[in-house]
Design a protein around this motif. Structure first.
Motif, mmCIF file in Angstrom:
data_model
loop_
_atom_site.group_PDB
_atom_site.id
_atom_site.type_symbol
_atom_site.label_atom_id
_atom_site.label_comp_id
_atom_site.label_asym_id
_atom_site.label_seq_id
_atom_site.Cartn_x
_atom_site.Cartn_y
_atom_site.Cartn_z
ATOM 1 N N ARG A 241 8.164 7.697 13.354
ATOM 2 C CA ARG A 241 6.792 7.904 13.856
ATOM 3 C C ARG A 241 5.781 7.867 12.708
ATOM 4 N NH1 ARG A 241 9.412 11.874 17.144
ATOM 5 N NH2 ARG A 241 8.597 13.512 15.774
ATOM 6 N N LEU A 242 6.145 8.465 11.559
ATOM 7 C CA LEU A 242 5.262 8.470 10.386
ATOM 8 C C LEU A 242 5.008 7.044 9.894
ATOM 9 C CD1 LEU A 242 3.713 9.905 8.107
ATOM 10 C CD2 LEU A 242 5.906 10.147 6.897
ATOM 11 N N SER A 243 6.048 6.235 9.843
ATOM 12 C CA SER A 243 5.881 4.856 9.376
ATOM 13 C C SER A 243 5.003 4.051 10.331
ATOM 14 C CB SER A 243 7.241 4.189 9.196
ATOM 15 O OG SER A 243 7.882 3.983 10.437
ATOM 16 N N GLN A 244 5.105 4.341 11.636
ATOM 17 C CA GLN A 244 4.236 3.665 12.608
ATOM 18 C C GLN A 244 2.782 4.075 12.396
ATOM 19 O OE1 GLN A 244 5.238 1.214 14.989
ATOM 20 N NE2 GLN A 244 3.012 0.934 14.922
ATOM 21 N N VAL B 49 0.861 -1.177 0.000
ATOM 22 C CA VAL B 49 0.000 0.000 0.000
ATOM 23 C C VAL B 49 0.902 1.233 0.000
ATOM 24 C CG1 VAL B 49 -1.734 1.298 1.296
ATOM 25 C CG2 VAL B 49 -1.861 -1.188 1.213
ATOM 26 N N LYS B 50 0.703 2.128 -0.967
ATOM 27 C CA LYS B 50 1.507 3.344 -1.080
ATOM 28 C C LYS B 50 0.801 4.518 -0.392
ATOM 29 C CE LYS B 50 4.685 1.683 -3.917
ATOM 30 N NZ LYS B 50 5.270 0.520 -3.365
ATOM 31 N N PHE B 51 1.609 5.499 0.060
ATOM 32 C CA PHE B 51 1.103 6.691 0.726
ATOM 33 C C PHE B 51 1.691 7.937 0.073
ATOM 34 C CE2 PHE B 51 0.383 3.485 3.888
ATOM 35 C CZ PHE B 51 -0.748 3.903 4.572
ATOM 36 N N PRO B 52 0.928 9.047 0.058
ATOM 37 C CA PRO B 52 1.497 10.318 -0.401
ATOM 38 C C PRO B 52 2.582 10.800 0.573
ATOM 39 C CG PRO B 52 -0.906 10.407 -0.340
ATOM 40 C CD PRO B 52 -0.494 9.150 0.349
ATOM 41 N N ASN B 53 3.380 11.755 0.143
ATOM 42 C CA ASN B 53 4.445 12.301 0.978
ATOM 43 C C ASN B 53 3.878 12.877 2.279
ATOM 44 O OD1 ASN B 53 7.105 13.074 1.600
ATOM 45 N ND2 ASN B 53 6.690 15.155 0.889
ATOM 46 N N ASP B 54 4.523 12.550 3.397
ATOM 47 C CA ASP B 54 4.181 13.063 4.729
ATOM 48 C C ASP B 54 2.718 12.782 5.105
ATOM 49 O OD1 ASP B 54 4.788 14.213 7.164
ATOM 50 O OD2 ASP B 54 4.285 16.241 6.499
ATOM 51 N N SER B 55 2.196 11.618 4.689
ATOM 52 C CA SER B 55 0.804 11.281 4.973
ATOM 53 C C SER B 55 0.691 9.848 5.478
ATOM 54 C CB SER B 55 -0.042 11.440 3.704
ATOM 55 O OG SER B 55 -1.358 10.959 3.920
ATOM 56 N N ALA B 56 -0.264 9.672 6.392
ATOM 57 C CA ALA B 56 -0.581 8.328 6.872
ATOM 58 C C ALA B 56 -2.041 8.002 6.583
ATOM 59 C CB ALA B 56 -0.294 8.223 8.365
ATOM 60 N N LYS B 57 -2.638 8.754 5.658
ATOM 61 C CA LYS B 57 -4.046 8.571 5.334
ATOM 62 C C LYS B 57 -4.207 7.573 4.195
ATOM 63 C CE LYS B 57 -8.231 11.017 4.153
ATOM 64 N NZ LYS B 57 -8.859 12.285 3.827
ATOM 65 N N GLU C 157 3.861 -3.737 8.207
ATOM 66 C CA GLU C 157 5.154 -3.062 8.278
ATOM 67 C C GLU C 157 5.057 -1.698 7.609
ATOM 68 O OE1 GLU C 157 7.706 -5.670 6.139
ATOM 69 O OE2 GLU C 157 7.436 -7.340 7.531
ATOM 70 N N GLY C 158 5.219 -0.629 8.400
ATOM 71 C CA GLY C 158 5.190 0.732 7.870
ATOM 72 C C GLY C 158 6.583 1.203 7.508
ATOM 73 N N HIS C 159 6.686 1.923 6.362
ATOM 74 C CA HIS C 159 7.974 2.423 5.884
ATOM 75 C C HIS C 159 7.829 3.866 5.415
ATOM 76 C CE1 HIS C 159 9.748 -1.629 5.916
ATOM 77 N NE2 HIS C 159 8.556 -2.025 5.505
ATOM 78 N N ALA C 160 8.919 4.601 5.443
ATOM 79 C CA ALA C 160 8.951 5.985 4.990
ATOM 80 C C ALA C 160 10.129 6.175 4.045
ATOM 81 C CB ALA C 160 9.085 6.936 6.189
#
Length: 197
Positions: free
Chosen positions: A126-129, A77-85, A112-115
């Protein structure tokens, strides 16, 4: 001599003619049902598990044998920059993951969250969490997966898929991966000439 050879079979048959001939009954009563109604190789008289899966390996009672296998399911699952939405298009992937978890009730998901490497490493952790938590929360709240079967872990920018400073690398590395693991019991299938290992 030729006459003797011809008379010998007649004499032998004549010697047996005075014996009583026993005839068999026209129909022998069958005590058990010998049909194999589900084509698993076990007759109805011994069958304890009717309608076994076609091609399944069965025991002497006609019950399918199980085997334990390990399976895994990967989700990206991909996320936009600086977003956890989570964006709406991610829900189709989460639905597949949830269906796999429902089918394999022994599976446990590690989210598993990644940035990307843009910004402060502490902030990225913190963002990846938060990203991992967003996916885990969606599985639990939107797809009714028990919380005990979902674990969320943030890795920050420490495990990049592409280790370089480019927009493609940053976009690729802003992601959540879900690894499912566990042992599952499935029906063991009989070997055929078409079986591949």
């Amino acid at each position: 001599m030729n006459k003797l050879v011809l008379l010998l079979p007649i004499l032998l048959l004549a010697g047996c003619a005075n014996q009583e001939i026993a005839t068999m009954q026209d129909v022998s009563p069958q005590a058990n049902d010998l049909r194999d109604l589900d084509y698993d190789g076990v007759i109805k008289a011994r069958e304890l598990c009717g309608e076994t899966l076609s091609g399944a390996a069965v025991n002497n009672d006609g019950c399918a044998k199980d085997k334990t296998v390990k399976q895994s399911f990967r989700l990206d699952v991909k996320f936009p920059n600086d977003s956890a939405k989570l964006i709406p298009s991610n829900y189709a992937k989460l639905e597949q993951l949830a269906a796999f978890l429902e089918e394999q009730d022994g599976a446990v998901a590690t989210i598993e969250g990644h940035a990307s490497k843009v910004g402060n490493p502490t902030y990225n952790l913190r963002l990846s969490q938060r990203r991992a938590d967003a996916v885990a929360t969606a599985l639990i709240e939107d797809f009714d997966i028990p919380a005990s079967r979902v674990e969320a872990v943030g890795y920050g920018d420490t495990v990049p898929l592409i280790d370089e400073d480019s927009e493609l690398a940053h976009e690729t590395n802003r992601r959540v991966m879900a690894s499912l693991s566990g042992e599952f019991s499935v029906t063991d299938m009989r070997w055929t000439i078409f079986t591949s290992e």
